[in-house]
Design a protein around this motif. Structure first.
Motif, PDB file in Angstrom:
ATOM      1  N   SER A 138       0.821  -1.003   0.063  1.00 65.51           N
ATOM      2  CA  SER A 138      -0.023   0.066   0.083  1.00 65.51           C
ATOM      3  C   SER A 138       0.890   1.410   0.457  1.00 65.51           C
ATOM      4  O   SER A 138      -0.017   2.463   0.183  1.00 65.51           O
ATOM      5  CB  SER A 138      -1.196   0.215   1.575  1.00 65.51           C
ATOM      6  OG  SER A 138      -0.098   0.198   2.329  1.00 65.51           O
ATOM      7  N   ASP A 139       2.586   0.956  -0.189  1.00 62.19           N
ATOM      8  CA  ASP A 139       3.209   2.501   0.639  1.00 62.19           C
ATOM      9  C   ASP A 139       3.778   1.896  -1.487  1.00 62.19           C
ATOM     10  O   ASP A 139       5.241   2.409  -1.571  1.00 62.19           O
ATOM     11  CB  ASP A 139       4.431   1.910   1.290  1.00 62.19           C
ATOM     12  CG  ASP A 139       4.733   3.095   1.605  1.00 62.19           C
ATOM     13  OD1 ASP A 139       4.215   4.846   1.189  1.00 62.19           O
ATOM     14  OD2 ASP A 139       5.680   2.987   1.843  1.00 62.19           O
ATOM     15  N   THR A 140       2.778   1.347  -2.036  1.00 57.51           N
ATOM     16  CA  THR A 140       3.708   1.905  -3.699  1.00 57.51           C
ATOM     17  C   THR A 140       2.494   2.402  -4.731  1.00 57.51           C
ATOM     18  O   THR A 140       1.815   2.868  -4.416  1.00 57.51           O
ATOM     19  CB  THR A 140       3.700  -0.194  -3.882  1.00 57.51           C
ATOM     20  OG1 THR A 140       4.129  -0.305  -2.789  1.00 57.51           O
ATOM     21  CG2 THR A 140       3.776  -0.398  -5.185  1.00 57.51           C
ATOM     22  N   TYR A 145       1.851   5.561  -5.564  1.00 60.32           N
ATOM     23  CA  TYR A 145       0.692   6.982  -5.657  1.00 60.32           C
ATOM     24  C   TYR A 145       0.386   7.167  -6.656  1.00 60.32           C
ATOM     25  O   TYR A 145      -0.820   8.011  -6.606  1.00 60.32           O
ATOM     26  CB  TYR A 145       1.633   7.174  -4.675  1.00 60.32           C
ATOM     27  CG  TYR A 145       1.900   6.592  -3.051  1.00 60.32           C
ATOM     28  CD1 TYR A 145       0.920   6.790  -2.646  1.00 60.32           C
ATOM     29  CD2 TYR A 145       3.345   6.116  -3.099  1.00 60.32           C
ATOM     30  CE1 TYR A 145       1.139   6.611  -0.884  1.00 60.32           C
ATOM     31  CE2 TYR A 145       3.402   5.562  -1.488  1.00 60.32           C
ATOM     32  CZ  TYR A 145       2.924   5.709  -0.471  1.00 60.32           C
ATOM     33  OH  TYR A 145       2.861   5.280   0.936  1.00 60.32           O
ATOM     34  N   GLY A 162      -3.891   2.379  -6.583  1.00 61.97           N
ATOM     35  CA  GLY A 162      -4.750   2.271  -5.314  1.00 61.97           C
ATOM     36  C   GLY A 162      -5.921   1.909  -4.386  1.00 61.97           C
ATOM     37  O   GLY A 162      -5.895   1.503  -4.134  1.00 61.97           O
ATOM     38  N   TYR A 183      -3.792   3.456   0.527  1.00 66.54           N
ATOM     39  CA  TYR A 183      -2.670   3.708   0.484  1.00 66.54           C
ATOM     40  C   TYR A 183      -2.112   4.733   1.687  1.00 66.54           C
ATOM     41  O   TYR A 183      -2.889   4.495   2.694  1.00 66.54           O
ATOM     42  CB  TYR A 183      -2.671   5.221  -0.291  1.00 66.54           C
ATOM     43  CG  TYR A 183      -2.180   4.874  -2.017  1.00 66.54           C
ATOM     44  CD1 TYR A 183      -1.309   4.227  -2.593  1.00 66.54           C
ATOM     45  CD2 TYR A 183      -3.150   5.471  -2.730  1.00 66.54           C
ATOM     46  CE1 TYR A 183      -1.473   4.229  -3.481  1.00 66.54           C
ATOM     47  CE2 TYR A 183      -3.159   5.640  -4.290  1.00 66.54           C
ATOM     48  CZ  TYR A 183      -2.194   4.640  -4.811  1.00 66.54           C
ATOM     49  OH  TYR A 183      -2.078   4.618  -6.784  1.00 66.54           O
ATOM     50  N   GLN A 186      -5.104   6.481   4.196  1.00 72.28           N
ATOM     51  CA  GLN A 186      -4.740   7.893   4.162  1.00 72.28           C
ATOM     52  C   GLN A 186      -6.430   8.406   3.741  1.00 72.28           C
ATOM     53  O   GLN A 186      -7.344   9.320   3.932  1.00 72.28           O
ATOM     54  CB  GLN A 186      -4.397   8.229   2.024  1.00 72.28           C
ATOM     55  CG  GLN A 186      -2.674   8.556   2.307  1.00 72.28           C
ATOM     56  CD  GLN A 186      -2.173   8.634   0.875  1.00 72.28           C
ATOM     57  OE1 GLN A 186      -3.535   9.014   0.332  1.00 72.28           O
ATOM     58  NE2 GLN A 186      -1.221   8.815   0.421  1.00 72.28           N
TER      59      GLN A 186
END
Length: 407
Positions: free
Chosen positions: A123-125, A127, A133, A139, A178
């Motif tokens: 999920s840190d990929t 953006y 997403g 994210y 987020q």
């Protein structure tokens, strides 16, 4: 095929074998073998648990009738190569790891019925890739220090959670997101935020979920930061169930009952034309950005004088569409200058007759257009010229309402 309870016990035995470095017992959960690709490229932070994660998936595969290919080479993302895999695991990937061509190949793979498994920093990929997403579900936002927290199982019937304790304490790096994905995904586990410190998610904190997305299957967990996770029986049970369901080797209910407004994060602009005044901020995607200060603008003058202008939304799934919500942008005395029509379509090609018509008002408060429900995945808002003057209109935000069960 063995029962889910039998499989749960077998997964626990497998997990213990992984932790002890022993050969895992063979448990064939699917009738036919299949292939899984584990992708672990990082372009930002790199987790030291990645090797343990890859080895755990290999061991689970050996015990559960799937073979594993592991790579950090993004060149593996071609249409031909991806077609051989029933699921692709993003093992703690970070940053921008695929180029535009590779992204297109992965989108095609999912749309053809492929499976996605995201672990922790998946999920840190990517953006800057909104489609990804939505595939993940949310994210990454932030995390506090690693600590114990209480994990709660919300769906005890899903293959990845069946047989797990209803709640249990474990140590991990607890991700905040987020956006809260609930309402767009099927939540499997959540975190009790009162059991640890440093979260910004509030009382509702999903951490593992699944969904059917854009023709394919998606399963994600924010767990898995630590090396120790990959020898923990409960976590490996969760991960194995995620891989098996994403691959379609076992069936799972990932439906989301949705009534009312469709989550804005689920929508995307399919197409539009936007005639922009000099100095105005009018990209089509502004109608989904949550900012009333940016907008979709139409004007019938200059380079594009001929009405109508239109914007189309992809709802992400088929709904019985019953409402359109829009926020007009007030513009002094020049406000109510265009009429509108609303259409709903199942395929984005055949639109039929308008389900609603009206006139854009010169106000800055949300307007609701209600009509008899019509089934479809695509909604088109057409802005029509009045007969006099130099007509134009601006819409700051769009949303759609309806009822469905997302499958």
């Amino acid at each position: 095929m063995r029962s889910l309870l039998t499989r749960a016990l077998a997964v626990t035995a497998t997990a213990l074998a992984v932790g002890a470095g022993l050969a895992a017992p063979a448990v064939h959960a699917a009738d036919a073998s299949y292939k899984v690709l584990v992708f672990s490229k990082t372009a930002a932070f790199r987790h030291d648990s990645i090797p343990a994660g890859i080895q755990a998936v290999r061991t689970l595969g050996a015990a559960n009738n799937f073979t594993v290919t592991a790579t950090e080479d993004a060149a593996a993302f071609t249409t031909t190569n991806l077609a051989q895999y029933q699921a692709v695991v993003f093992m703690s990937t970070t940053g921008d790891v695929l180029n535009a061509t590779q992204q297109a190949a992965f989108e095609s793979y999912i749309r053809a019925g492929g499976g996605y498994v995201g672990v922790h920093s998946a999920s840190d990929t990517e953006y800057a890739w909104p489609w990804y997403g939505k595939l993940v579900g949310a994210y990454f936002k932030q995390h506090p220090a690693q600590q114990n927290a209480l994990l709660k199982v919300e769906d005890p019937n899903h293959p990845s959670t069946q047989g797990l304790p209803a709640q249990f304490t474990r140590f991990d790096e607890w991700y905040d997101f987020q956006t809260n994905p609930r309402g767009a995904v099927h939540v499997l586990t959540s975190v009790d935020n009162s059991s640890y410190s440093g979260s910004t998610m509030g009382n509702d904190h999903p951490i593992t979920w699944c969904q059917k997305y854009d023709g394919g299957r998606s399963w994600y967990t924010g767990l898995g930061h630590t090396i120790e996770s990959y020898s923990e029986p409960n976590f490996l049970h969760l991960l194995l169930g995620g891989i098996m369901t994403a691959a379609g080797a076992v069936t799972a209910d990932c439906s989301v009952a949705a009534t009312g407004r469709i989550p804005q994060a689920q929508l995307r602009v399919r197409s539009c034309d936007s005639q922009e005044l000099s100095g105005e901020n009018a990209p089509c995607t502004n109608v989904l950005d949550g900012n009333a200060g940016t907008f979709w603008h139409t004007q019938w003058s200059g380079a594009n004088p001929t009405p109508p202008h239109e914007i189309q939304l992809d709802l992400g799934a088929s709904y019985s569409v019953t409402n359109l919500y829009y926020l007009p942008r007030q513009s002094g005395t020049n406000g109510r200058i265009a009429r509108y029509e609303v259409y709903v379509s199942t395929d984005g090609t055949t639109w039929g007759t308008a389900v609603a018509t009206g006139t854009f008002p010169n106000v800055s408060t949300e307007r609701t257009v209600t009509f008899t429900g019509k089934s479809g995945r695509y909604v088109r808002l057409r802005a029509l010229s009045e007969v006099n003057g130099n007509p134009w209109t601006s819409v700051a935000e769009l949303n759609v309402g309806g009822t469905t069960t997302l499958h």
